[in-house]
Design an enzyme around this catalytic site. Structure first.
Site, PDB file in Angstrom:
ATOM      1  N   CYS A  84      39.863 103.465  43.678  1.00 57.75           N
ATOM      2  CA  CYS A  84      39.294 104.033  42.619  1.00 57.75           C
ATOM      3  C   CYS A  84      40.531 104.709  41.911  1.00 57.75           C
ATOM      4  O   CYS A  84      40.982 105.638  42.425  1.00 57.75           O
ATOM      5  CB  CYS A  84      38.293 104.961  42.755  1.00 57.75           C
ATOM      6  SG  CYS A  84      37.464 105.971  41.311  1.00 57.75           S
ATOM      7  N   CYS A 196      41.321 100.729  35.808  1.00 58.93           N
ATOM      8  CA  CYS A 196      40.055 101.180  36.249  1.00 58.93           C
ATOM      9  C   CYS A 196      39.448 100.157  36.933  1.00 58.93           C
ATOM     10  O   CYS A 196      39.636  99.022  36.592  1.00 58.93           O
ATOM     11  CB  CYS A 196      39.122 101.842  35.144  1.00 58.93           C
ATOM     12  SG  CYS A 196      37.486 102.139  35.724  1.00 58.93           S
TER      13      CYS A 196
END
Lengths: 231, 231
Positions: A84, A196
């Site tokens: 992440c 992302c």
């Protein structure tokens, strides 16, 4: 096996973690089950919202991330990764609280992006990731200028992100993401980072006219390399 | 969250575990990251060959499986699942060594297969799974007759299985699997169980003329139901 067991601090989002595991599998040369890396994965959907935390409008997920790192070590992990981008705003807390090596996604993706010899690199990343300056900081150390979306386009990006997290991988989301990538190219980006973990679920290199670094793939490659190094 | 944290005894094979995680995600009604189940996954590629163990030609993987179950509990798991059919030959050892609830894949798949009102159900499963009599036993308790492949066809099935584990999901493997499913239908099967976690990677309901139970999907549904039950 002569490889390190990899602890995965996951769940941000859960689909991105599963995608990351699939990429590690696909990028590992293997002829049988036993040739693959040993991954222990905490796919914890309960990690607090990273964007709200960076913006100061929500509590920090750092204590939960540190607890996950410790749980993975207790379960046998010998190194840590976290698929992440935005959560890397809290990577320092994890590194400080753990004695395991931590393979940093932002570093891996930035290394790969600068390998394309671009002087301006566009970044598709969540609000929290940008506010924390993760890519800006990593690019500055590599003498590369970041190209970011303008505020209204960034708001569209965040809306797409939450649609993907809710399971929408349909054509509207794909076209929307492709249009945003093109805006960065139009603004001068000579390469792009899908910064992302949800982005690669709807955007591939075939969708853009400049080299695209998939931050998840960069982390997968760095993970395989680090796990294969003799401890 | 009002759900149980799910410990996944995985890695048999690693791709099947990743596929299982994706199915749990897809089958969970969720609008945000936080609506998903919390999964802790030991994707351990080092589990010894289950088929060799059942055949008596290799050491038992039971001690490793028990250690994985305990590691998952230490990491926070509140219930256990194991997305591998053949490994259920050693489910008893796990249940005996752990005080966590264990959601059994063979039971979940058999329940789903008999829901199609078939009196003869074909089973595509690995040698070890068949030798251990896992489906035969579960079907007998449900008054359903198993239909199995003949020895030469079963040998072809095993060859396809190891090709899938080596990453081959190509058209030859898909056609080979479809042909084997048809052999079971020709032999009288009124429903089929994809009783090995690699099978659904290359065979879907569109490939067969009778109802097909995907044992991984059956386990995913049973996992979501069990995790959502108030402890």
């Amino acid at each position: 096996m002569n490889t390190r067991t990899v602890g995965v601090i996951g769940g941000m989002g859960p689909a991105a973690t599963v995608h990351f595991m699939g990429r590690v599998l696909a990028l590992t040369p293997a002829a049988s089950d036993q040739d693959h890396l040993h991954l222990i994965v905490d796919n914890n959907s309960g990690v607090l919202d990273r964007n709200a935390a960076v913006a100061g409008s929500g509590p920090s997920p750092a204590p939960v991330l540190v607890a996950m790192a410790r749980g993975l070590q207790r379960a046998g992990a010998e190194m840590l990764v976290m698929p992440c981008n935005t959560a890397h705003a809290f990577a320092g807390a994890i590194v400080a609280a753990s004695d395991l090596p931590f393979v940093d996604l932002i570093e891996a993706a930035s290394d790969e992006a600068v390998s394309h010899k671009a002087s301006r690199v566009g970044v598709l990343a969540a609000d929290g990731c940008l506010q924390a300056g993760l890519y800006q900081h990593a690019f500055a150390r590599r003498h590369v200028a970041p190209v970011l979306l303008e505020p209204r386009a960034q708001a569209r990006f965040m809306a797409l992100l939450y649609a993907i997290k809710a399971g929408d991988l349909g054509p509207d989301v794909r076209w929307g993401m492709k249009a945003l990538a093109q805006e960065l190219v139009d603004a001068g980006a000579e390469a792009l980072v899908a910064g992302c973990t949800e982005v690669p679920l709807v955007l591939g290199s075939e969708d853009v006219s400049v080299p695209l670094t998939d931050s998840l793939d960069a982390l997968a490659r760095a993970t395989i390399a680090a796990a294969s190094r003799t401890p």
